[in-house]
Scaffold this motif. Structure first.
Motif, mmCIF file in Angstrom:
data_model
loop_
_atom_site.group_PDB
_atom_site.id
_atom_site.type_symbol
_atom_site.label_atom_id
_atom_site.label_comp_id
_atom_site.label_asym_id
_atom_site.label_seq_id
_atom_site.Cartn_x
_atom_site.Cartn_y
_atom_site.Cartn_z
ATOM 1 N N SER A 138 13.390 7.338 -8.248
ATOM 2 C CA SER A 138 13.749 5.914 -8.343
ATOM 3 C C SER A 138 13.534 5.403 -9.765
ATOM 4 C CB SER A 138 12.941 5.089 -7.342
ATOM 5 O OG SER A 138 11.568 5.123 -7.664
ATOM 6 N N LEU A 139 12.500 5.932 -10.467
ATOM 7 C CA LEU A 139 12.240 5.519 -11.858
ATOM 8 C C LEU A 139 13.370 5.981 -12.762
ATOM 9 C CD1 LEU A 139 8.427 6.086 -12.596
ATOM 10 C CD2 LEU A 139 9.672 3.929 -12.515
ATOM 11 N N ASN A 140 13.818 7.241 -12.562
ATOM 12 C CA ASN A 140 14.904 7.786 -13.386
ATOM 13 C C ASN A 140 16.195 6.997 -13.196
ATOM 14 O OD1 ASN A 140 13.246 9.772 -14.413
ATOM 15 N ND2 ASN A 140 13.739 11.252 -12.774
ATOM 16 N N GLU A 141 16.472 6.647 -11.935
ATOM 17 C CA GLU A 141 17.674 5.856 -11.651
ATOM 18 C C GLU A 141 17.595 4.486 -12.298
ATOM 19 O OE1 GLU A 141 18.088 5.661 -7.464
ATOM 20 O OE2 GLU A 141 18.527 7.805 -7.212
ATOM 21 N N ASN B 32 0.114 10.856 -8.092
ATOM 22 C CA ASN B 32 0.481 12.264 -8.314
ATOM 23 C C ASN B 32 -0.326 13.112 -7.345
ATOM 24 O OD1 ASN B 32 0.790 14.926 -9.312
ATOM 25 N ND2 ASN B 32 1.183 14.120 -11.361
ATOM 26 N N PRO B 33 0.296 14.001 -6.573
ATOM 27 C CA PRO B 33 -0.434 14.836 -5.607
ATOM 28 C C PRO B 33 -1.562 15.635 -6.257
ATOM 29 C CG PRO B 33 1.828 15.645 -5.915
ATOM 30 C CD PRO B 33 1.756 14.305 -6.556
ATOM 31 N N VAL B 34 -1.426 15.913 -7.562
ATOM 32 C CA VAL B 34 -2.493 16.635 -8.273
ATOM 33 C C VAL B 34 -3.791 15.817 -8.258
ATOM 34 C CG1 VAL B 34 -3.193 17.568 -10.519
ATOM 35 C CG2 VAL B 34 -0.839 17.863 -9.725
ATOM 36 N N ASP B 35 -3.665 14.481 -8.203
ATOM 37 C CA ASP B 35 -4.854 13.610 -8.304
ATOM 38 C C ASP B 35 -5.313 13.043 -6.958
ATOM 39 O OD1 ASP B 35 -4.778 13.847 -11.110
ATOM 40 O OD2 ASP B 35 -3.229 12.268 -11.213
ATOM 41 N N MET B 36 -4.556 13.260 -5.905
ATOM 42 C CA MET B 36 -4.819 12.509 -4.668
ATOM 43 C C MET B 36 -6.161 12.853 -4.017
ATOM 44 S SD MET B 36 -2.207 14.268 -1.872
ATOM 45 C CE MET B 36 -2.789 13.241 -0.543
ATOM 46 N N ALA C 183 0.834 -1.202 0.000
ATOM 47 C CA ALA C 183 0.000 0.000 0.000
ATOM 48 C C ALA C 183 0.872 1.257 0.000
ATOM 49 C CB ALA C 183 -0.904 -0.004 1.240
ATOM 50 N N LYS C 184 1.986 1.145 0.729
ATOM 51 C CA LYS C 184 2.904 2.289 0.782
ATOM 52 C C LYS C 184 3.515 2.557 -0.580
ATOM 53 C CE LYS C 184 6.890 3.942 3.453
ATOM 54 N NZ LYS C 184 7.889 3.578 4.484
ATOM 55 N N GLU C 185 3.901 1.469 -1.270
ATOM 56 C CA GLU C 185 4.479 1.626 -2.612
ATOM 57 C C GLU C 185 3.444 2.188 -3.579
ATOM 58 O OE1 GLU C 185 7.606 1.214 -3.594
ATOM 59 O OE2 GLU C 185 8.136 0.821 -1.491
ATOM 60 N N ALA C 186 2.202 1.683 -3.438
ATOM 61 C CA ALA C 186 1.132 2.179 -4.312
ATOM 62 C C ALA C 186 0.858 3.655 -4.051
ATOM 63 C CB ALA C 186 -0.141 1.351 -4.093
ATOM 64 N N TYR D 43 6.033 11.258 -3.964
ATOM 65 C CA TYR D 43 5.947 11.151 -5.417
ATOM 66 C C TYR D 43 7.288 11.500 -6.067
ATOM 67 C CZ TYR D 43 3.939 11.506 -10.100
ATOM 68 O OH TYR D 43 3.671 11.315 -11.430
ATOM 69 N N LYS D 44 7.974 12.515 -5.534
ATOM 70 C CA LYS D 44 9.295 12.881 -6.052
ATOM 71 C C LYS D 44 10.273 11.728 -5.872
ATOM 72 C CE LYS D 44 8.937 17.907 -5.435
ATOM 73 N NZ LYS D 44 9.412 19.082 -4.653
#
Length: 724
Positions: A717-720, A663-667, A655-658, A711-712
């Motif tokens: 982590s995705l970029n890495e 995106n905070p814009v959608d939360m 749940a934490k990973e999800a 989210y950042k």
């Protein structure tokens, strides 16, 4: 010349303590009284036995185990010479009605084996109507609740009834059958077979509970001639009268005689209509029967038998004994005109025991007491609820013994005052089981020491032995005080528990415990437990007997072998620890926990004075397997709890990973509590369109910033990951 010295002559030493005197709670005086039998050590005792119309239940166990304990203590501790008589009520309204109903029900089932179900359903509807009329006439709220339950049971099965399932609604159907056909039942064997069956079952239950057999058993059916003569004498003395073939005790005439008093036990209950009707019997209470009496409080000594009831010839016509007269007659017949003790359940005080006393004192008519000490055992409740055969909410003795052993049930009774209410529940049985286990572990530990240490080797006592011996003799004195105080077994067991605790501390405090002292203490406790009836298989030198130790040869063969095995295991454990060989340690534990218990062998690793020792115990195999089963159950519950926590942690991590991927814009956009958002998706109005308060904005801002951070981190982590 030397002066002549004055030498004091020897005299009998004077004790600094007074001897404790046995006192018993006497229902006559409602207080503890010194127990003084009429004839020295000879004690004449009559105990009210069962009315054998159904299986014996835990209420019976409460009474019969209670008086078995008191009987054993008087006989084996205080050394009284007891003559113990008990009756069997095999002529009674309940027996007659139950016998008729069972006979008619069996006959109905046989006759309707091949009958169309519609006919049976029609009969069930008639039975329901009859039972509802009885329900409407019933005034006892507990009985009404029971009858409602039975009717609901009929409604559950009535629509899909088959002849094979009629047993499920027998109570309602047999009531109706008895009302229309009961008067035609005239085979005397019908009324004899039921009480004989349940009497034999009762003896089996008493044997299973380790209750001593009475010295003499009296059955009502065998004393009818004596009962008739007894009633004639009461009539001649002016305390009874004949009315329409029945004979009634004249309570008014009896009470007005200055030599007598009616209802000595419960005078405040005189006139209690419900109690009086219960005493007269289910077949003997009606307006016409009440009209036969000179006074409503008068009770039947002899009942004129109606069609469908067994009868005996008498000067007053065909009839049968009343309930109360049987005990007065049979007790007098076997014990004489003065009883030291009469005992029974608390619920028998009025009218049964009060009527017994009145009848006997009217018969002898001397003004002397017929009974000196009346003992009444306390009620038994089931998890706080009243238990009764008539309410059909009882637990039979056989059912109780399927769940707990005879010894455990007796421990439960011993841990409570015999005259007070006892609640048969998980809590009371938990205490009993724990006490049994606590005592048994002590006995096994002492046996292991006796096997390991020469008992005929006398060593110098240290202060530890002196202190323990003093505790031993203080405990003996405490037990004596407790037993003299109204057979207070609860306090006696408390003293024994303290003594065992002191022994356990002592055994842990010395590397070579004194086997002689421990054997003496364990022998005393064993003897006391035998007096309490806790040793089902007869006298043991130490502790509870078990199937394993029933044969001396078996112990002689097993113990040397066990010594070798345990020594080998100890060496393997040392090697396993030294070289960190977990497989060897696991195998050693497997031998201790899984293999040996199946053979009735228990070994324990205990540290005594910094040294690990193996304690060897021969224990009942079933007990060990039950302990193993409970241990495995606990381990399985721990395993499930661990797995549950692990799953919850995993779910929380998922749940934490999800949560990170949102995106905070959608939360907040899918949250129905908000209706308007700014360009960043931050809520600015509630669901009704009202602007959010400052405190709400503050809280939401904190949540929004936390999600921005998560989210950042996720994007980083995705970029890495893509870069690698």
């Amino acid at each position: 010349m030397a002066s002549k010295r004055s030498v004091r002559e020897w005299s009998v030493p004077r004790s600094d303590l007074e001897m404790n005197k046995l006192k018993l709670y006497n229902s006559f005086t409602k207080q503890k009284e010194e127990f003084v039998p009429v004839s020295g050590k000879r004690v004449l005792w009559y105990n009210c036995g069962p009315t054998v119309y159904d299986s014996a239940h835990m209420g019976h166990a409460r009474s019969y185990i209670t008086f078995d304990i008191i009987r054993r203590v008087l006989r084996d501790y205080f050394k009284y010479d007891l003559f113990y008589a008990m009756n069997i009520t095999d002529i009674d309204d309940k027996i007659i009605k139950r016998a008729r109903q069972q006979f008619l029900f069996a006959k109905y089932c046989e006759e309707h084996k091949n009958v169309d179900n519609s006919t049976i359903k029609c009969d069930i509807l008639k039975a329901i109507d009859h039972y509802k009329n009885k329900l409407n006439a019933e005034t006892d709220e507990d009985k009404k609740k029971m009858m409602i339950r039975l009717l609901e049971n009929v409604e559950n099965y009535g629509n899909n009834i088959e002849i094979c399932s009629l047993k499920k609604i027998e109570s309602v159907l047999s009531e109706w059958l008895d009302s229309i056909e009961g008067h035609d039942v005239n085979d005397i064997s019908v009324f004899e077979s039921l009480p004989r069956k349940h009497e034999n079952e009762f003896y089996e239950d008493m044997t299973a509970l380790n209750v001593l057999a009475p010295d003499v058993v009296t059955r009502v059916s065998e004393y009818v001639p004596e009962i008739i003569e007894y009633i004639k004498k009461i009539c001649e003395n002016g305390y009874a009268y004949e009315s329409k073939g029945s004979v009634y005790f004249d309570t008014v005439t009896f009470s007005t005689n200055p030599k007598h008093q009616y209802a000595k036990l419960v005078p405040e209950a005189v006139g209690d209509r419900a109690a009086l009707d219960e005493g007269e019997g289910v077949l003997s209470v009606s307006e016409s029967k009440l009209a036969e009496k000179r006074h409503p409080n008068d009770f039947a000594l002899w009942k004129a038998s109606k069609p469908g009831e067994p009868f005996w010839e008498s000067p007053w016509g065909k009839g049968r004994p009343g309930w109360h007269i049987e005990c007065s007659v049979m007790a007098s017949a076997v014990l004489g005109k003065t009883l030291d003790i009469h005992s029974g359940g608390y619920d028998l005080k009025f009218p049964h025991h009060d009527n017994e006393i009145a009848q006997a004192e009217a018969y002898y008519d001397t003004g002397d007491d017929w009974i000196n000490y009346f003992l009444h055992s306390g009620h038994l409740t089931i998890s706080g609820c009243k238990m009764s055969k008539s309410l059909k909410n009882f637990i039979t003795i056989k059912e109780a013994l399927e769940k707990h052993t005879s010894r455990q049930l007796r421990f439960a009774f011993l841990l409570h005052s015999w005259k007070d209410t006892l609640d048969y529940s998980e809590n009371s049985m938990h205490d009993a089981i724990n006490y049994e286990k606590f005592a048994n572990e002590f006995f096994l530990a002492v046996k292991d020491i006796i096997r390991s240490v020469e008992t005929n080797t006398f060593t110098k006592w240290s202060q530890l032995e002196l202190d323990l011996n003093l505790k031993f003799h203080d405990s003996i004195a405490a037990v004596d005080v407790a037993l003299c105080d109204n057979i207070d077994t609860r306090s006696a067991l408390d003293a024994i528990k303290e003594l065992i605790s002191s022994c356990n501390i002592y055994m842990k405090s010395t590397s070579i415990p004194n086997a002689v002292l421990l054997k003496n203490i364990a022998g005393y406790i064993t003897n006391l437990f035998e007096i309490f009836g806790l040793l089902e298989n007869g006298k043991n030198e130490i502790g509870f007997s078990s199937n394993v130790e029933s044969s001396v040869n078996r112990e002689e063969v097993i113990i040397p072998l066990l010594d070798v095995l345990c020594k080998f295991r100890e060496e393997m454990r040392l090697i396993g620890k030294e070289f960190k060989l977990n497989q060897i340690l696991d195998k050693c534990d497997e031998l201790r926990d899984d293999i040996l218990p199946d053979l009735g062998i228990k070994i324990e690793d205990k540290e005594v004075c910094g040294v690990m020792k193996t304690v060897k115990k021969l224990v009942d195999r079933e007990m060990l397997l039950k302990e193993k089963e409970e241990r495995m159950k606990i381990e399985e519950e721990k395993k499930k709890a661990k797995e549950k926590r692990k799953l919850e942690q995993l779910q929380a991590q998922v749940a934490k990973e999800a949560q990170k991927k949102i995106n905070p814009v959608d939360m907040f956009r899918n949250d129905s509590n908000y209706s308007q958002f700014d360009e960043k998706g931050f809520p600015i109005a509630d669901k009704e369109g009202k602007p959010l308060s400052k405190s709400a904005i503050k809280n939401l801002t904190k949540l929004y910033q936390q999600q921005e951070k998560r989210y950042k981190e996720y994007l980083s982590s995705l970029n890495e990951s893509n870069a690698s």
